[in-house]
Design an enzyme around this catalytic site. Sequence first.
Site, short mmCIF file in Angstrom:
data_model
loop_
_atom_site.label_atom_id
_atom_site.label_comp_id
_atom_site.label_asym_id
_atom_site.label_seq_id
_atom_site.Cartn_x
_atom_site.Cartn_y
_atom_site.Cartn_z
N HIS A 134 -20.01 -30.80 80.29
CA HIS A 134 -19.93 -30.38 78.59
C HIS A 134 -20.32 -31.07 77.86
CE1 HIS A 134 -15.97 -31.73 78.03
NE2 HIS A 134 -15.44 -31.88 79.49
N ASP B 229 -18.66 -30.22 74.70
CA ASP B 229 -18.52 -30.14 73.57
C ASP B 229 -17.26 -31.18 73.39
OD1 ASP B 229 -17.43 -28.16 75.84
OD2 ASP B 229 -15.80 -28.28 74.46
N ASP C 75 -15.88 -37.56 78.24
CA ASP C 75 -15.30 -36.45 78.74
C ASP C 75 -15.94 -35.74 77.42
OD1 ASP C 75 -13.62 -34.22 78.88
OD2 ASP C 75 -12.27 -34.46 77.77
N GLU D 188 -16.15 -25.96 77.20
CA GLU D 188 -14.84 -26.31 77.91
C GLU D 188 -13.81 -26.93 77.02
OE1 GLU D 188 -12.52 -28.47 80.96
OE2 GLU D 188 -13.48 -29.21 79.08
N GLU D 189 -13.71 -27.90 76.09
CA GLU D 189 -12.33 -27.86 75.73
C GLU D 189 -11.99 -26.96 75.03
OE1 GLU D 189 -11.34 -31.33 76.69
OE2 GLU D 189 -12.24 -32.30 76.75
N HIS E 120 -9.15 -37.26 75.29
CA HIS E 120 -8.67 -36.43 74.78
C HIS E 120 -7.60 -37.23 72.79
CE1 HIS E 120 -8.55 -33.03 77.68
NE2 HIS E 120 -9.63 -33.65 77.19
#
Length: 451
Positions: A90, A92, A123, A156-157, A423
């Site tokens: 992903h 995003d 990520d 996705e996030e 994150h």
Amino acid sequence: MSSNPIAGTVASLIPRAREELTELVAFRSVADFDQFPRSESEDAARWVADALRAEGFQDVALLDTPDGTQSVYGHLPGPQGAKTVLLYAHYDVQPPLDESAWTTPPFELTERDGRWYGRGAADCKGGLVMHLLALRALKANGGVPVHVKVIVEGSEEQGTGGLERYAEQHPDLLAADAVVIGDTGNFRAGLPTVTSTLRGMTLVRVQVDTLEGNLHSGQFGGAAPDALAALIRVLDSLRAEDGSTTVEGLAGEARWDGLEYDEGQFRDDAKVLDGVQLIGSGSVADRLWARPAVAVLGIDCPPVVGATPSVQASARALVSLRVPPGVDAAEASKLLEAHLQAHTPWGARVTTEQIGQGQAFRADTSSPAYTAMAEAMAVAYPGRRMQHAGQGGSIPLCNTLASLYPRAEILLIGLSEPGAQIHAVDESVSPDELERLSVAVALFLRTYAAS
């Protein structure tokens, strides 16, 4: 590893990979368009589409998904009669949090102490680069021996389910014999790991209202019900004294049967401050991979700076609940909302709204694809045997794919080992992990094609 032609090719491509990841990280592609411009995500999607076309992919398309974001699809034909493998990543990313807290700007890929720092580096923009490296290495060493589909998600996030719903509406699009999800990570850098379980999740927004408007705390405080105080009480009810999650009706005593997580190592990985206790009961692996976990992601209330002496009329919070395999996320969401309403004090008015949800996932680790990945990782990580571990995070698409294609074998790997700090502030990727995992993906495709 360099004696292997695939490994040698990947190593030669790492400078190019860094350039591409630099370009990708520069897009502020947070799929929350109240915070970040939609154009940043759209530009990132176009970059991905152009990259796929440059690698010879056909039918490259920007898919407008029902949540208002775009996923990128492409198909690279392989030999006639070959198997089909779907590669997922992903583009995003999570918001950067406090940009001033980053050592270097979050959207500028920066090398420091042997790692590349930037939001999305691990990520999961790095996951896309990993797939591209693997395919380039194969093309330089005899060709890609399978049909390859690539899907790169744009939300996705956010957990808003756009790609899941699109896949359900177009069930033939992502059909494959095997799926490689490039969005998890090794248990530890240098230890090849396939993630065999994912926790599911639900996101619930809760709002408490008590008054028509704020009141002077000197004139009314002590009798007028404070909405913020009520919200604090209801949120506190979600944890036992030891910090264990306590949502009424939701079991929380399951045990993890697999790779264990040393408590001291976890403290180091999580950077727990000296003297601060871990929360919950059971082993660390139990708490991370086998039991539910609640988190308060945000609270809307007055900031300390500029606060006035007022009794608050309204307050709200965003609550996340992670649930292990075997627990239905929809049922867990109902239990969470019921718990929040039942524990709101003083007759305060409470409203709850589910804004995201994803089911837990458990892989079949006895499948031929897992055997092929184990062989590939043994070459990419000489002297190391592939491990199976859980993952506390959620990838809702996994269950959608498992439901749509029950015969497909789904593997989860990626660049988000503990040092990546995904994150969080100062997210980074290890270029060594990128190199080795790219080799593993390439060798997996070759080994799986022959299985």
